[in-house]
Design an enzyme around this catalytic site. Structure first.
Site, PDB file in Angstrom:
ATOM      1  CG  HIS A  42      82.938 -29.291 -32.527  1.00  0.00           C
ATOM      2  ND1 HIS A  42      81.632 -28.873 -32.543  1.00  0.00           N
ATOM      3  CD2 HIS A  42      82.949 -30.467 -31.866  1.00  0.00           C
ATOM      4  CE1 HIS A  42      80.881 -29.772 -31.925  1.00  0.00           C
ATOM      5  NE2 HIS A  42      81.661 -30.754 -31.492  1.00  0.00           N
ATOM      6  CB  CYS A  73      82.473 -25.538 -37.073  1.00  0.00           C
ATOM      7  SG  CYS A  73      82.061 -27.006 -36.097  1.00  0.00           S
ATOM      8  CB  CYS A  88      75.534 -25.300 -32.909  1.00  0.00           C
ATOM      9  SG  CYS A  88      75.591 -26.551 -34.205  1.00  0.00           S
ATOM     10  CG  ASP A 131      77.777 -27.345 -30.075  1.00  0.00           C
ATOM     11  OD1 ASP A 131      77.453 -27.057 -31.242  1.00  0.00           O
ATOM     12  OD2 ASP A 131      78.773 -28.048 -29.821  1.00  0.00           O
ATOM     13  CB  SER A 132      75.710 -30.641 -32.399  1.00  0.00           C
ATOM     14  OG  SER A 132      77.040 -30.204 -32.650  1.00  0.00           O
ATOM     15  CD  GLU A 155      81.782 -33.945 -30.119  1.00  0.00           C
ATOM     16  OE1 GLU A 155      81.471 -34.737 -29.227  1.00  0.00           O
ATOM     17  OE2 GLU A 155      81.387 -32.761 -30.146  1.00  0.00           O
TER      18      GLU A 155
HETATM   19  N1  DGL Z   1      79.560 -27.327 -33.391  1.00  0.00           N
HETATM   20  C1  DGL Z   1      78.750 -27.389 -34.552  1.00  0.00           C
HETATM   21  C2  DGL Z   1      78.873 -26.161 -35.398  1.00  0.00           C
HETATM   22  O1  DGL Z   1      79.287 -25.131 -34.904  1.00  0.00           O
HETATM   23  C3  DGL Z   1      78.822 -28.515 -35.479  1.00  0.00           C
HETATM   24  C4  DGL Z   1      79.172 -29.847 -35.130  1.00  0.00           C
HETATM   25  C5  DGL Z   1      78.237 -30.828 -35.736  1.00  0.00           C
HETATM   26  O2  DGL Z   1      78.359 -31.203 -36.914  1.00  0.00           O
HETATM   27  O3  DGL Z   1      77.356 -31.208 -35.020  1.00  0.00           O
HETATM   28  O4  DGL Z   1      78.548 -26.187 -36.560  1.00  0.00           O
END
Ligand code: DGL
Length: 259
Positions: free
Chosen positions: A181, A179, A70, A7-8, A147
């Site tokens: 997150h 997403c 992600c 993931d990012s 975050e």
């Molecule tokens: N967790 C990432 C997603 O599912 C995105 C977060 C980011 O912008 O890096 O899209």
């Protein structure tokens, strides 16, 4: 069997947690690109390059399957990774759509995600193909909220209200958290959108993996890497994974030259 997840940042840990709970005996290696998060406002070329680099890192750590935890990376890189890599690759988008299709009764579904995910139209296309009406909305401030560990309180509530007010009056009965997150904000989002079913893809992916690999052995080892370790990371990881787990710094310069 060793599952590689990337993931990012920390968001993909929501997927790691579900997979670890569903398959406690399977080894998992995770990398979160905390040095370069967010991906959600970057170009397709950059997102693809980062995704290939992180996949190579995971392959180098013995991954037998790659889970792109992600949505942004799944939107833009999934096909390229499937083409380039010699191991199976799983994304988060199709499982999320499947979960929503099971729940929606009025066939009106909302999708929220990063700017890149929403602009990629991947969710919208998949849902519309099934005859579902879609209302999509990018929520760029949700990732920094998570975050930063701002998972409840006034700031989180007003950001949610800011982005989701229109969705509230749109008639959707189901919302996809597009997403990884966002599940960290699921409670608050659910409260705000009372009566709407809020779904994410983590449990569907965990079930898919379970169906695919069954009880393939391992020691249930969790190996977690980040490309940057900030002071609040330990707390955030504990909050998301639900227990104290160790993690290490990955060498981003080495990762960059791995393609
Ligand atoms: N967790 C990432 C997603 O599912 C995105 C977060 C980011 O912008 O890096 O899209």
């Amino acid at each position: 069997m060793r599952i590689g997840i990337f993931d990012s940042g920390v968001g993909g840990l929501t997927v790691l947690r579900e997979i670890h709970e569903a398959l406690p005996q399977v080894d998992i290696v995770y990398i979160g690109d905390t040095a370069r998060v967010p991906y959600g406002n970057k170009s397709k070329e950059t997102i693809v390059r980062y995704s290939v680099e992180l996949s190579n890192f995971l392959l180098g750590r013995g991954a037998d399957v790659i889970v792109v935890a992600c949505n942004t990376a799944s939107s833009y890189s999934l096909e390229i990774l499937e083409d380039r890599l010699s191991v199976p690759v799983m994304g988060v988008i199709e499982p999320g759509v499947r979960a929503a299709l099971k729940l929606t009764k009025n066939r009106k579904v909302g999708v929220i995600g990063t700017l890149s995910t929403v602009n990629s139209n991947v969710y919208q296309k998949l849902l519309k193909k099934q005859g579902v009406d879609v209302v999509a909305k990018a929520c760029p401030l949700f990732v920094p909220l998570v975050e930063e560990g701002l998972l409840k309180g006034k700031v989180a509530e007003s950001v949610i209200e800011h982005y989701l007010s229109n969705l509230k009056s749109s008639g959707i009965d189901t919302l996809i958290l597009g997403c990884t997150h966002y599940p960290l904000l699921k409670g608050l989002i659910g409260n705000f959108l009372e009566g709407v079913s809020v779904v994410d893809s983590a449990s569907v992916i965990a079930q898919d993996l379970k169906d695919c690999i069954g009880n393939h052995g391992g020691r249930g080892e969790l190996e977690i890497f980040f490309t940057d370790i900030s002071p609040n990371l330990k707390e955030l990881v504990r909050l998301i994974v639900g227990k104290d787990v160790g993690f290490q710094l990955a060498d981003l310069e080495a990762i960059k030259t791995s393609t």
